[in-house]
Structure formats: structure tokens, C-alpha cells
Design an enzyme around this catalytic site. Structure first.
Site, PDB file in Angstrom:
ATOM      1  N   GLU A   1       0.833  -1.200   0.000  1.00  0.00           N
ATOM      2  CA  GLU A   1       0.000   0.000   0.000  1.00  0.00           C
ATOM      3  C   GLU A   1       0.873   1.258   0.000  1.00  0.00           C
ATOM      4  O   GLU A   1       0.582   2.233  -0.685  1.00  0.00           O
ATOM      5  CB  GLU A   1      -0.917   0.006   1.225  1.00  0.00           C
ATOM      6  CG  GLU A   1      -2.103   0.948   1.079  1.00  0.00           C
ATOM      7  CD  GLU A   1      -3.152   0.663   2.150  1.00  0.00           C
ATOM      8  OE1 GLU A   1      -4.100  -0.071   1.837  1.00  0.00           O
ATOM      9  OE2 GLU A   1      -2.988   1.144   3.286  1.00  0.00           O
TER      10      GLU A   1
ATOM     11  N   GLU B   1       1.967   1.890  -3.382  1.00  0.00           N
ATOM     12  CA  GLU B   1       0.833   2.421  -4.165  1.00  0.00           C
ATOM     13  C   GLU B   1       0.607   3.907  -3.840  1.00  0.00           C
ATOM     14  O   GLU B   1       0.365   4.718  -4.731  1.00  0.00           O
ATOM     15  CB  GLU B   1      -0.407   1.590  -3.837  1.00  0.00           C
ATOM     16  CG  GLU B   1      -1.487   1.630  -4.893  1.00  0.00           C
ATOM     17  CD  GLU B   1      -2.717   0.827  -4.461  1.00  0.00           C
ATOM     18  OE1 GLU B   1      -2.662   0.125  -3.421  1.00  0.00           O
ATOM     19  OE2 GLU B   1      -3.748   0.923  -5.159  1.00  0.00           O
TER      20      GLU B   1
ATOM     21  N   CYS C   1      -8.233  -2.206   4.028  1.00  0.00           N
ATOM     22  CA  CYS C   1      -8.081  -3.383   4.908  1.00  0.00           C
ATOM     23  C   CYS C   1      -9.375  -3.781   5.583  1.00  0.00           C
ATOM     24  O   CYS C   1      -9.475  -4.839   6.152  1.00  0.00           O
ATOM     25  CB  CYS C   1      -7.080  -3.144   6.037  1.00  0.00           C
ATOM     26  SG  CYS C   1      -5.862  -1.962   5.695  1.00  0.00           S
TER      27      CYS C   1
ATOM     28  N   SER D   1      -7.406   1.656  -2.386  1.00  0.00           N
ATOM     29  CA  SER D   1      -6.164   0.937  -2.656  1.00  0.00           C
ATOM     30  C   SER D   1      -6.520  -0.444  -3.199  1.00  0.00           C
ATOM     31  O   SER D   1      -7.518  -1.045  -2.790  1.00  0.00           O
ATOM     32  CB  SER D   1      -5.372   0.795  -1.361  1.00  0.00           C
ATOM     33  OG  SER D   1      -4.477  -0.278  -1.455  1.00  0.00           O
TER      34      SER D   1
ATOM     35  N   LYS E   1     -15.162 -10.021   7.508  1.00  0.00           N
ATOM     36  CA  LYS E   1     -14.092 -10.816   6.895  1.00  0.00           C
ATOM     37  C   LYS E   1     -14.581 -12.207   6.506  1.00  0.00           C
ATOM     38  O   LYS E   1     -13.984 -12.856   5.656  1.00  0.00           O
ATOM     39  CB  LYS E   1     -12.892 -10.895   7.840  1.00  0.00           C
ATOM     40  CG  LYS E   1     -12.211  -9.536   8.039  1.00  0.00           C
ATOM     41  CD  LYS E   1     -10.709  -9.614   8.101  1.00  0.00           C
ATOM     42  CE  LYS E   1     -10.063  -8.311   8.536  1.00  0.00           C
ATOM     43  NZ  LYS E   1      -9.844  -7.359   7.448  1.00  0.00           N
TER      44      LYS E   1
ATOM     45  N   GLU F   1     -15.822 -11.522   3.160  1.00  0.00           N
ATOM     46  CA  GLU F   1     -14.673 -11.158   2.321  1.00  0.00           C
ATOM     47  C   GLU F   1     -13.939 -12.409   1.841  1.00  0.00           C
ATOM     48  O   GLU F   1     -13.583 -12.537   0.677  1.00  0.00           O
ATOM     49  CB  GLU F   1     -13.711 -10.265   3.124  1.00  0.00           C
ATOM     50  CG  GLU F   1     -12.477  -9.829   2.342  1.00  0.00           C
ATOM     51  CD  GLU F   1     -11.386  -9.249   3.242  1.00  0.00           C
ATOM     52  OE1 GLU F   1     -11.244  -9.716   4.386  1.00  0.00           O
ATOM     53  OE2 GLU F   1     -10.680  -8.330   2.794  1.00  0.00           O
TER      54      GLU F   1
ATOM     55  N   GLU G   1     -12.744 -12.798  -5.846  1.00  0.00           N
ATOM     56  CA  GLU G   1     -11.456 -12.111  -6.061  1.00  0.00           C
ATOM     57  C   GLU G   1     -10.407 -12.590  -5.068  1.00  0.00           C
ATOM     58  O   GLU G   1      -9.230 -12.311  -5.255  1.00  0.00           O
ATOM     59  CB  GLU G   1     -11.614 -10.586  -5.879  1.00  0.00           C
ATOM     60  CG  GLU G   1     -12.594  -9.916  -6.832  1.00  0.00           C
ATOM     61  CD  GLU G   1     -14.007  -9.883  -6.268  1.00  0.00           C
ATOM     62  OE1 GLU G   1     -14.323 -10.703  -5.370  1.00  0.00           O
ATOM     63  OE2 GLU G   1     -14.797  -9.054  -6.738  1.00  0.00           O
TER      64      GLU G   1
ATOM     65  N   CYS H   1     -10.581  -1.929  14.518  1.00  0.00           N
ATOM     66  CA  CYS H   1     -10.806  -3.367  14.717  1.00  0.00           C
ATOM     67  C   CYS H   1     -10.896  -3.759  16.184  1.00  0.00           C
ATOM     68  O   CYS H   1     -11.515  -4.763  16.515  1.00  0.00           O
ATOM     69  CB  CYS H   1      -9.689  -4.157  14.060  1.00  0.00           C
ATOM     70  SG  CYS H   1      -9.358  -3.603  12.379  1.00  0.00           S
TER      71      CYS H   1
END
Lengths: 581, 620
Positions: free
Chosen positions: A280, A283, A300, A320, A359, A362, A367, A504
Site C-alpha cells: 500500500e 501504491e 483493509c 487501494s 471478513k 470477504e 477475487e 478493529c
């Protein structure tokens, strides 16, 4: 603030005039029961548990919203109050699916606790119950309206704090139910799956989708090589499930517990976080150089990503392209690590223990596969991991500390602070700054991005250039930033977003505390402090200085942003239908 | 924008045209045919009558005759109503087929159409409106213009002193003086609770806020109530004017009328009134050239009963789910959009212009010691003159039901009257002489409420009535707080049990216990008053409850589960009509011999009872 004098149950007290009767009572050790009240979030006086008698007032007064006043005389424990509370609670129970023994919230349920406290020894007015289908179609969250007591804490959290509004009350009176638009599953409406609703639910009406059975199955399969990784925030909270004080850093005990559960390897997602910073950070530097799609926004937090996909499909290029740390780490385990250890990646089963329910969804995304294999095969919340340990007879408070397995068990302090709001930004700044300037930072603590303010802004000196950054936590705050980008009024270059308020550490998969604890203890600040302490105690505090990371880039990935890195560690996003068919 | 002078001119000119409506001694040759355009008469096709009247007038080129669609005359039982002025001829239950005769005979030849004249309950035919017993004990303040003017014509409102009170207030009174006047009048809120209106205005004026609002509660939700609806349909400008006066008094510049979408005519006419007032500059900036500005907006409700509760109403106006808020803070301090807000109901506002014009002293001379002025009631149920009545406070129930209402039809006996709708109670015959005011009704276990008055004859089961009202509350509870959401449902279940013959010893006590808790613990007025119909029927008709529970009998014979439908063999002639009409083929027999009902098949629907030409079938 002026103080006022009042008397509650004969106790004379002086409290700030802004206090509610409930706050005044609590501050003086007088217990008033509540169910719907959630400080600052849900102050609607609906449940009628906190009613009190106030001299001179017509009828009972709702103490969670009723303000104190000079000379007020309050009684919280009279025959009339006790009877009224008891009857109301009995009525609630008469319409509640009382499967306490098999409920995910057994012994952690505010309704159950209150029944015990108010000495409910029978239900005088039993009657019909509305029956609603259970929504367990969504990969992250299960909704059982039959256990709902309509306190609306979830609705307020979703609508007022997260500004998502995926759920609301429908129908009237006895038929009232908290539901979604068109009664769709949560996965098919613009729910971000952040799970904050679960954390505020007093009963078992909301819970994570259980993954413990899948994990037990994998652990029992001799063919499977089962690897577990743990997110930074988990270690700052899992101890609470075993009676440790809030904010206990239980890294070693957590690792020990997981090893006893039978995992082949216990790795640290913080190492994954270091990968995220490498990718990241690169990037960020490139995008700023090219002045392309700024601000670049962190990715994230899968709740945040899902929120952006539903609400800001036009702004997805700002995100990102980095996968979240545990997905990166899963991909590394099934590629680099598998090669190195000569294990068939198809036989590796990666379990992530996360403070998060988003998550779960996710990890199921198309992907998030490399060569047809999922990066992560199962996601357990902190609560589920603790549940498995309890089931296996492991009491974390009574185990000796152990350390993560190598070679993937070493992580930097930057990885550790990923679990709190501002942490990803701070970790990135440590690396980006040194990469851009080529000089070592004098001070690596970026205090300006720490703390609980909803949107934190700062301008950071990168050599001779200024980097304008912002940190938002909670989706309501994220919405403000996204709206300003859409309006062309945003001049930030780099933004961190975490879906959950506080980041988190306060994720939807973390141990749940009752409303009173939430009102009186700053749970997320205590957990965040544990992470900052962990950071401070580590010898390596910058991702790019983590020897494991250096090694893997040298041996396997090449440079950050390389083709190989993109194949394994990056992803893409797609606009999400507001209401899926 | 009109100046005060221009308004006066309009007043004078229009009054010349319409004075014959009030002036019995009018000697001119004009005639006004007033046709009720309220909801009741409209649904019995009064619009067609108007259409046909106009067509005839045009076809026959009759001059000096105008047809006016007015608001409600009150005697809805006799609708559609046509009144010809100046002579005040009262034609009842007219149809479009009667139009030609009215035109030919009455309008062209000056002969009254006798067959269409209204028959009073005592059998006598009445020619003139004021001859009807129905009107004799009434006093119209709130309804003064209803049935008198065309509600869609602002000039007619102005002619009968419309907007004169606003003019007076803006040109000669300070806000404090207005509030003093309202306080001195003794007016109390007509929405149900009876809070002193002037005090409410004062609180809102004193509240600190950069922005204040006035609001009108037109979310009339009691079953059978149509007072507010009739005011808005018949005289919308009086509400617009009163709200402007209130806004001036408390310092607001914006108002909202919250009215249910199920009142299309009221909404339509109110919107016309607002538009016309804006056009005349009576709403808008710098009204009458003063620095007072005020405008008004309609917000439609979706028909949830709870939205009549003031804080739920405000939630709804703001676009949220209609659920009450906790009080305090009261709307006077924190109302619409968190700002100080004055909320009054339609009928309360409808008193204001008269108080301003005639003075507090005049107003407070009407009524009782604690309850001043008049009260409008929508009278329905088992009563002859179903309709809208306005009586001075202190009038007894007996006067309303028997003198004005014409008593109970079909020769049956009065059993109870229900006031206050689902929040009120049932009043038995022993209390018929109670003078109607806020306190007296509360003492006998009921309440003033907004003005619904449902009369029940002796065929009504009081447990069934309690169940009916509770069914309504269960349905209309918003669901926010458990005592109301679940408690009313549990009460309903007990009532359901009792009326289906499964009542258990102790059920009445259970009802009382639940009622007590719901009243004490509920969040808002809906829940706090929901048990009243049950409590008042237990209070006055406990023996009926006990008969259901202990003897499994419904004394009124209404509870189907506890009755059998039987054919009296002595009376039955074997005509077979009952058997042909029975929907479940439960009746059989041989022609000219007594028929029999198979009790296993019978669903107790009562069709046979109604169809039997020999009254041989009854419930036992």
C-alpha cells in the site's frame, strides 16, 4: 458545568446538571435496570425498565432520558416500580423465544441477566408469539427476530452511527419486527456486514455466522494442514472472554490456546499487515507521484469496502487495490510457504481469527482466490475462537504463554497497531516517510492520527512535500469524507477508513460487553492501548524493517508492486447492486 | 397582496351577496341552494345533486339562484341535505332524481316539496332547519361557518368576519395580550387531554429558540370521529387564521398541518384555503404590511392512530417512523426539528378567532366552571340522529343522546355511551345526567377525548365492546414500548378467551392487573389510556364479564360462541326461506312443517334470523 443537588433512594448527591437520573444513580452506586439504553446511541426510553418515581411528577419517569434537577427526590425501588418492571419484563419474555440453554448468548444475555436480577419466577401472561424466519443466508451475520426484544439498539447503531440504515423497524404493535428492505437477507441489502449490530444486541437476536464447525472438521481431517493466523486486535480482547480485565494483551496465551486446539501452525496476521504496508505504501507513493485518483483510501476493512461498493461505486478507483492483511497472508501461506515447506497448497486450510464478521464474507469473494484456491478457508471471530477453546476445556487465564510459529510469526510494531483507528495510517507513514526521504524518522509515533476523534486530519512533512491525510472510523464518518470527495471538496491525498468505530479493537467479532459497561468503561481505548503498548515493546517497529518481509520479497515476490505481488496481494472491486435480486 | 382596506371592501361586497344565508327577513329575490359537500353527503352522491341543480338552472336560464357546496350541516343521518335560503327549507335524503322537482316546484313556483322535508324523530315534518330538535340545544362556535359558506371561497369566509381576528391581533394587540386573552377565555385543548391552551401558548412563547413552529393536529384517528374532518371540510380558513394568530403570539413564522391522507376532501380544501390566503397575502411575508411573516404547509399522515400523539406526530412530520418520544422535553421546548413547537388540535384552533373577536369574557360565559366554551361531538352508533353536534360544555349526555340525538332506534334501550374512543370509557345509563366537562367524564372513568361519542343499545355485549376497542389498540400500537406492544395483546387474548366461552376464574383480575401496568408503564398516551375501555366496562358491567366466565353465557346474546341459533317450532311456518338463505346448508325440514338447524353445521351468522318473515328464529 453547574452541579445540582438531588436525592435518590435517600442518598443525597450532587451531580452535573447535564446528567440523566440514570447517570446520577450510577455515579453513586445505585443500580437502575436498563435494556434499550445505549449511551449516546440509543436513548429512546422504549423498554420501560429504567422507570423511577420522582416526587411531584405525574406518573413514572424514564430515568435514562430524564434529566436531574435541583432538589429532585427520586425513588428507584418502590413496590409500584418493582411490580411495573417485573410485569413489563414478563411481557417481554412472553414474546421472546426462550431457548436460553442453546442460545449463543447464554450467560451473556442482558435479558437473561435482568430476568435473574428482577427475580422472574414465572410468566403470568403467556400468550401468542410472532414467528419470524431466521435469516442465516448471509455469510457474516445471522438474524433471529424471534429473540429480538425491539430495543432498537441495532437500528440506532446501523442508522445513526454507521449511517448505513440496512435495518429498521417494520410493521406496527405486536407485529413489529426489525427487518430489512423487502425482507431480504442482510447479504442482499446494502448492509456493510460490519457487525456492530451484534455487539450492541442485548440478546441472541444477532450473531455471527458460525464457522467453528468447519474449523473443527478441518482440524480433525488428517489430510489437512491447518494454519491459523490471528489479527492484531484479537490479542487485545480475547482475554476478556476468560475473565481477564478489558485491555489485557493476551498474545502468548492466545497462541498457546490455539496450539492446544491442534492447529499445525499459528501465524501472526501482523506479518500480513507488514505486507500490506509494503504494497500500500508503494501504491500511495506512486499515486501521489502520478496525482491519480487521490485521495487513495485504505482497503483493509472489508466492511468499509462493502460500504463503498454499495454507496460510492463511482469512487471505487480511490480504494487501494491491496487485499486486507489476512487475505494477503493467506495467499502467501498457500504460495511461498507451501513451496518452501513442500506442502500441496490444496491441502492447506487457512483459518483467520478476526475481530470482524465482514471478513467472513470477504474470504468468500471470488477475487480472494489464487489459482482457484481460497486465500482463507474459514474466518473465526474472536468470540468463536474463545468458544472453541472453552469447548476444548482450555482456560486462557491458566495457560503458559507461547510464541507464534516461524518463519511467519515475526511482525513489526507497525503491524500490531493495525487493529486500532489510525494504526494503518501510522504504520504506512513510518514506511512511506522513510522510503520517500531516504532518511530514518526521528520520531515514529504519529500522535496526530491516534485517539477517538471521528475524523482526524493532519499534514505530514515528507521531506520538502506536504502530505495531507485523514483518518475516519465508523462508516458515518467515512460517509462524510466520501461525500466531500464526490463534491470535489476533498484535498486529502491519503485516507484511512475503518468501518467500526474505534477500528478493529471494537470490531463486530470482538467480545461483547453490556450497555452499562459500554457506558462506564472506554472499552475500545483500553484495547487500543494494549496494541500501542505491544508496538512499543517490539524491537522492529516499521514494516519495511521486518526481516521476514525483506526475506520474502528478496526470495519470492521481488519488489513491492511487482507482477507476482499483484497476483497474490492485490484485488479489485465492483459496484454492488443496492438491493440484490 | 391585499391591504386591510381591500379586505374590508371584499367583506362588504361579498356580504351583500350572501347575507340572505343568515338573514331570515331577507326580502330580495335571490335564492341560495346549499348542498352539503361533507364526506358523508358526498358519499351519498351530493356532488351529483349539485351538478344536476346547476345543469337545470343553466338550462332553464334561472337567474338569481346559486348552488353552493358547503361543509357539514351536522345531521348526517338525513343526508344528502339540501337547504334552500333565505327560507331555510330543509330537504333530507335527497337524490339526484329529486332535483327537477325542487327546481320546478320550489325555485320556480315557490312551493315547498313536502315529501322531501325532513322528518324529525318524533314523526313530525319540519320545514326549517331551526325547527329540528337536533339543532335546538346546540351552540355553534366551532362549526359556525360549516354549512353556511362555500369552504373553497375565501371571500365568503371573509364576509362572515373572516381574517378580522388576525387583523385585530396584528394591528392592535401585542403577542402577550393575545396569550392573555386566550388564557382568560379558559379554552382547553380539544384533542383529549384538556390542557389549558393559553398556558401552552405561553410556554412555547417563553421557550428559548431561534426558530419556533406552530402545528395543527388533524390526525383524527378515533373510530367514528369526524369533528376535525368536518371543520377542515367546512371551514378550513378558520384553522389557517387561528394558526397565524398563534404564530404571532408565540413568535413562529412557519406552521404545519398534519392531516391524514384518508381525508382527501379536507386536504384538498385546506390546500385551496392556504393557496388563497397566500394569494391575498394573508400568508407569506409582512402580513397586512406588518413585520409578521408566516406560512403554512400540509403534511400528510398515513393513518397511523399513534401519529395523533403529539411527539409521534412530530416524528412523522420530520419524515421518521411515527413513534412517540419520551417527555420531557415537551414540544413547547423541543418539538418539531428540535425547536419549540406549539401543537393544538383542529377544534382548539377553530375557537380562537371567536375568542379574539368576541372576547375572553364572552367565551368563558359559556360552559362550566372548569370547562369553557362548547364541544363538538361526532355522535354515532345506535342513535337516531347520527351526526355532528356542538353543545355548550356542561350539557348532559342525556340531552345529547335523547334531545339532540333523538334517542335509540328500533325501540331498544340505551345501554352505554362510549366517549374518548379507544382511550375513553363506557358510560352506563346511571351516569346519563353527568354534565359533560373534562373533570366529570374523568370521574366516571371515561374522558372527553377528541369528541367521538358512540351510543350502544342493549343488544351490545360490553365484553365484546371492550374487545373491539382493544383490537383497535393492539393494531394501532406503534410497538415501541413493551407494555403497550405486548400488554394490550395479552389483554386482547384474555378478552378473546372470555368471549369465546373459555374464560377462566381470575381472568377479570388478570385484566385489571395488566391494565394497571400498561397504564402506569407505557411510554405515551396511547398505551397509558389503552386499557380504559376494559377498565370502564369492568367497572360498570362486571356482571356481564362474570356471566361469560362463570355461566358461559353472553347476556346480550352477541358472543356467537356462547349462543345457539334456534327455530321456535310454534312460530315456524315451514316456508323454507331460512334454509334457502343459509350459507352453510345447516337448516333443513319439510315444507309447511317446522324447520331445524343442525348445530354442528351452524356458523351463527344470523342470516336466517334476518330473513325469517315470522320472527321465528333467534339466538338463545
Amino acid at each position: 458545568m453547574e452541579n445540582v443537588n438531588l436525592t435518590i433512594d435517600g442518598v443525597k448527591m450532587s451531580v452535573p446538571s447535564s446528567y440523566t437520573i440514570l447517570e446520577a444513580a450510577r455515579a453513586n452506586g445505585i443500580e437502575i435496570p436498563t435494556l434499550c439504553h445505549l449511551k449516546d446511541i440509543n436513548e429512546i426510553g422504549a423498554c420501560r425498565m429504567c422507570i423511577v418515581e420522582v416526587e411531584g411528577a405525574r406518573g413514572f419517569v424514564t430515568s435514562c432520558v430524564g434529566k436531574v434537577s435541583e432538589g429532585m427526590v427520586v425513588r428507584t425501588n418502590t413496590k409500584a416500580i418493582r411490580e411495573a418492571r417485573k410485569t413489563t419484563l414478563e411481557l417481554l419474555l412472553s414474546a421472546h423465544d426462550k431457548k436460553c440453554l442453546t442460545c449463543v448468548r447464554n450467560k451473556k444475555c442482558e435479558l437473561q441477566t435482568l430476568s435473574e436480577k428482577l427475580h422472574i419466577d414465572g410468566i403470568e401472561f403467556e400468550g401468542e408469539m410472532e414467528r419470524h424466519p431466521i435469516d442465516n443466508l448471509c455469510p457474516s451475520i445471522v438474524r433471529d427476530p424471534n429473540k429480538c426484544i425491539l430495543c432498537k439498539r441495532c437500528v440506532s447503531m446501523c442508522k445513526k452511527v454507521q449511517e448505513v440504515g440496512a435495518i429498521d423497524t417494520m410493521n406496527r404493535g405486536f407485529k413489529s419486527v426489525v427487518g430489512t428492505a423487502f425482507n431480504k437477507s442482510l447479504g442482499d441489502v446494502p448492509c456493510s456486514l460490519c457487525g456492530q449490530c451484534i455487539n450492541v444486541c442485548p440478546t441472541g437476536a444477532l450473531s455471527e455466522k458460525d464457522a467453528t464447525k468447519d474449523v473443527w472438521k478441518a482440524l480433525e481431517d488428517p489430510e489437512k494442514y491447518v494454519v491459523v493466523q490471528t489479527a492484531p486486535a484479537v490479542r487485545a480482547a480475547i482475554g476478556e472472554e476468560f475473565g481477564m480485565p478489558i485491555g489485557t494483551l493476551a498474545t502468548g496465551k492466545m497462541v498457546a490456546g490455539l496450539k492446544r486446539l491442534g492447529f499445525d501452525k499459528v501465524f501472526d496476521t501482523n506479518t500480513g499487515a507488514d505486507f500490506t504496508i509494503m504494497e500500500e505504501g508503494t501504491e500511495v507513493i506512486e499515486r501521489i507521484k502520478e496525482n491519480k485518483d487521490l485521495p487513495i483510501i485504505t482497503s483493509c476493512s472489508p466492511g468499509w469496502v462493502r460500504f463503498a461498493e454499495s454507496n460510492y461505486p463511482d469512487l471505487l478507483p480511490h480504494l487501494s487495490s491491496c487485499k486486507s492483511p489476512h487475505q494477503m497472508f493467506g495467499a502467501i501461506i498457500k504460495s511461498y510457504y507451501a513451496e518452501k515447506e513442500e506442502i500441496d497448497p490444496a491441502k492447506i486450510f487457512v483459518v483467520s481469527v478476526m475481530p470482524c464478521v465482514a471478513k467472513k464474507a470477504e474470504s468468500e469473494r471470488e477475487e480472494m482466490k489464487v489459482n482457484g484456491l481460497r486465500d482463507v478457508d474459514a474466518v473465526l471471530t474472536t468470540r468463536e475462537a474463545a468458544r472453541m477453546m472453552k469447548q476444548a476445556g482450555i482456560d486462557l487465564s491458566n495457560v503458559e504463554d507461547e510464541t507464534f510459529d516461524n518463519p511467519m510469526g515475526e511482525a513489526s510494531g507497525a503491524g500490531a497497531i493495525f487493529g486500532t483507528t489510525g494504526g494503518v495510517m501510522e504504520a504506512a507513514l513510518r514506511t512511506v516517510s522513510e522510503v520517500v526521504t531516504g532518511k530514518e524518522l526521528e520520531k515514529i509515533d504519529f500522535e496526530e492520527v491516534r485517539g477517538e476523534k471521528g475524523i482526524k486530519e493532519a499534514t505530514i512533512k515528507l521531506g520538502d512535500q506536504d502530505l495531507k491525510i485523514a483518518v475516519a472510523h465508523g462508516l458515518g464518518n467515512a460517509r462524510k469524507i466520501m461525500d466531500s470527495i464526490r463534491e470535489g471538496k476533498c484535498d486529502y491525498q491519503f485516507v484511512e477508513v475503518m468501518a467500526c468505530p474505534g477500528g478493529c479493537v471494537n470490531g463486530g467479532g470482538q467480545p461483547i460487553h453490556d450497555a452499562k459497561t459500554r457506558a462506564t468503561v472506554d472499552v475500545r481505548a483500553l484495547r487500543a492501548k494494549a496494541l500501542y503498548d505491544a508496538d512499543k515493546s517490539l524491537p522492529v517497529r516499521k514494516s519495511h524493517e521486518n526481516p521476514v518481509i525483506k526475506e520474502i520479497y528478496k526470495e519470492y515476490l521481488g519488489k513491492p508492486g511487482s507482477e507476482k505481488a499483484h497476483e497474490l496481494l492485490h484485488t479489485h472491486y465492483h459496484a454492488r447492486e443496492y438491493f440484490a435480486e | 397582496m391585499k391591504t386591510i382596506e381591500e379586505l374590508n371592501e371584499i367583506r362588504e361586497n361579498t356580504l351583500k351577496e350572501i347575507s340572505l344565508r343568515k338573514d331570515i327577513n331577507y326580502k330580495g329575490n335571490e335564492k341560495h341552494i346549499l348542498v352539503c359537500g361533507g364526506t358523508g353527503c358526498t358519499s351519498s352522491h351530493s356532488a351529483k345533486i349539485i351538478e344536476k341543480l346547476n345543469a337545470h338552472i343553466k338550462e332553464k336560464q334561472i337567474e338569481n339562484v346559486r348552488v353552493i357546496r358547503t361543509g357539514c350541516f351536522g345531521l348526517c343521518a338525513k343526508g344528502p341535505i339540501i337547504i334552500v335560503r333565505p327560507e331555510d327549507t330543509f330537504y333530507a335524503m335527497a337524490t339526484e332524481d329529486d332535483v327537477e322537482e325542487i327546481i320546478e316546484k320550489h325555485i320556480l313556483n315557490g312551493e315547498i316539496v313536502e315529501r322531501l322535508l325532513c322528518k324529525d324523530v318524533d314523526g313530525g315534518t319540519v320545514k326549517r332547519l331551526d325547527e329540528l330538535n337536533f339543532y335546538k340545544k346546540q351552540k355553534r362556535i366551532v362549526l359556525k361557518n360549516c354549512g353556511m359558506i362555500d369552504p373553497e371561497n375565501i371571500d365568503e369566509y371573509i364576509a362572515f368576519d373572516g381574517y378580522k381576528a388576525l387583523e385585530k391581533v396584528l394591528t392592535s394587540m401585542t403577542p402577550e395580550q393575545v396569550i392573555e386573552e386566550v388564557k382568560a377565555s379558559g379554552l382547553r385543548g380539544r384533542g383529549g387531554a384538556g390542557f389549558p391552551t393559553g398556558k401552552k401558548w405561553e410556554f412555547t412563547k417563553m421557550a428559548v429558540g431561534d426558530q419556533k413552529y406552530v402545528a395543527c393536529n388533524a390526525d383524527e384517528g378515533d373510530p367514528g370521529a369526524f369533528m376535525d374532518r368536518s371543520v377542515l371540510e367546512g371551514d378550513p380558513h378558520t384553522v389557517v387564521e387561528a394558526m397565524a394568530i398563534a404564530a404571532y403570539a408565540i413568535g413562529a413564522n412557519k406552521g404545519y398541518v398534519y392531516v391524514r391522507a384518508e381525508y382527501p376532501i379536507a386536504v384538498h380544501r385546506l390546500q385551496i384555503a392556504i393557496d388563497q390566503a397566500r394569494e391575498y397575502g394573508i400568508l407569506g411575508k409582512n402580513i397586512f404590511g406588518t413585520d409578521f411573516s408566516f406560512d403554512l404547509e400540509i403534511r400528510l399522515g398515513a393513518g397511523a392512530f399513534v401519529c395523533g400523539e403529539e411527539t409521534a406526530l412530530m416524528e412523522s412530520v420530520e419524515g421518521h417512523r411515527g413513534e412517540p418520544r419520551t417527555r420531557p422535553p415537551f414540544p413547547a421546548n423541543k418539538g418539531l426539528f428540535g425547536k419549540p413547537t406549539l401543537l393544538n388540535n383542529v377544534e382548539t384552533y377553530a375557537n380562537i378567532t371567536q375568542i379574539i373577536l368576541n372576547g375572553a369574557e364572552w367565551f368563558s360565559s359559556i360552559g362550566t366552571e372548569t370547562s369553557k366554551g362548547t364541544k363538538v361531538f361526532a355522535v354515532g352508533g345506535n342513535i337516531n340522529n347520527v351526526g355532528l353536534v356542538e353543545v355548550p360544555m356542561g350539557t348532559t349526555l342525556r340531552e345529547i343522546i335523547f334531545d339532540i340525538g333523538g334517542g335509540i332506534p328500533n325501540g331498544r334501550k340505551f345501554k352505554a355511551a362510549q366517549t374518548g374512543g379507544p382511550s375513553g370509557g363506557c358510560i352506563p345509563a346511571e351516569h346519563l345526567d353527568t354534565p359533560i366537562d373534562y373533570e366529570s367524564l374523568a370521574v366516571i372513568g371515561s374522558m372527553m377525548g377528541s369528541g367521538g361519542l358512540i351510543v350502544m343499545d342493549d343488544s351490545k355485549c360490553m365484553v365484546g365492546i371492550a374487545k373491539f376497542f382493544l383490537d383497535f389498540t393492539v393494531d394501532e400500537s406503534c410497538g415501541k414500548c413493551p407494555p403497550c406492544r405486548i400488554g394490550t395483546k395479552r389483554m386482547y387474548e384474555i378478552l378473546e378467551r372470555i368471549t369465546s366461552g373459555k374464560g377462566e376464574e381470575g381472568d377479570v383480575e388478570k385484566l385489571e392487573k395488566l391494565a394497571k401496568n400498561i397504564k402506569a408503564s407505557s411510554l405515551c398516551g396511547l398505551g397509558q389510556s389503552a386499557p380504559n375501555p376494559v377498565l370502564s366496562t369492568i367497572r360498570y358491567f362486571r356482571d356481564e364479564y362474570e356471566a361469560h366466565i362463570k355461566e358461559k353465557k353472553c347476556p346480550a346474546g352477541e358472543c356467537k360462541a356462547m349462543t345457539k341459533v334456534m327455530i321456535d317450532k310454534e312460530k315456524c311456518r315451514g316456508c323454507s326461506i331460512c334454509s334457502k338463505n343459509c350459507p352453510v346448508n345447516a337448516i333443513s325440514g319439510e315444507l309447511k312443517s317446522p324447520f331445524e338447524i343442525d348445530q354442528n353445521k351452524c356458523i351463527k351468522c344470523g342470516v336466517c334470523i334476518a330473513k325469517c318473515p315470522f320472527k321465528a328464529i333467534s339466538r338463545v
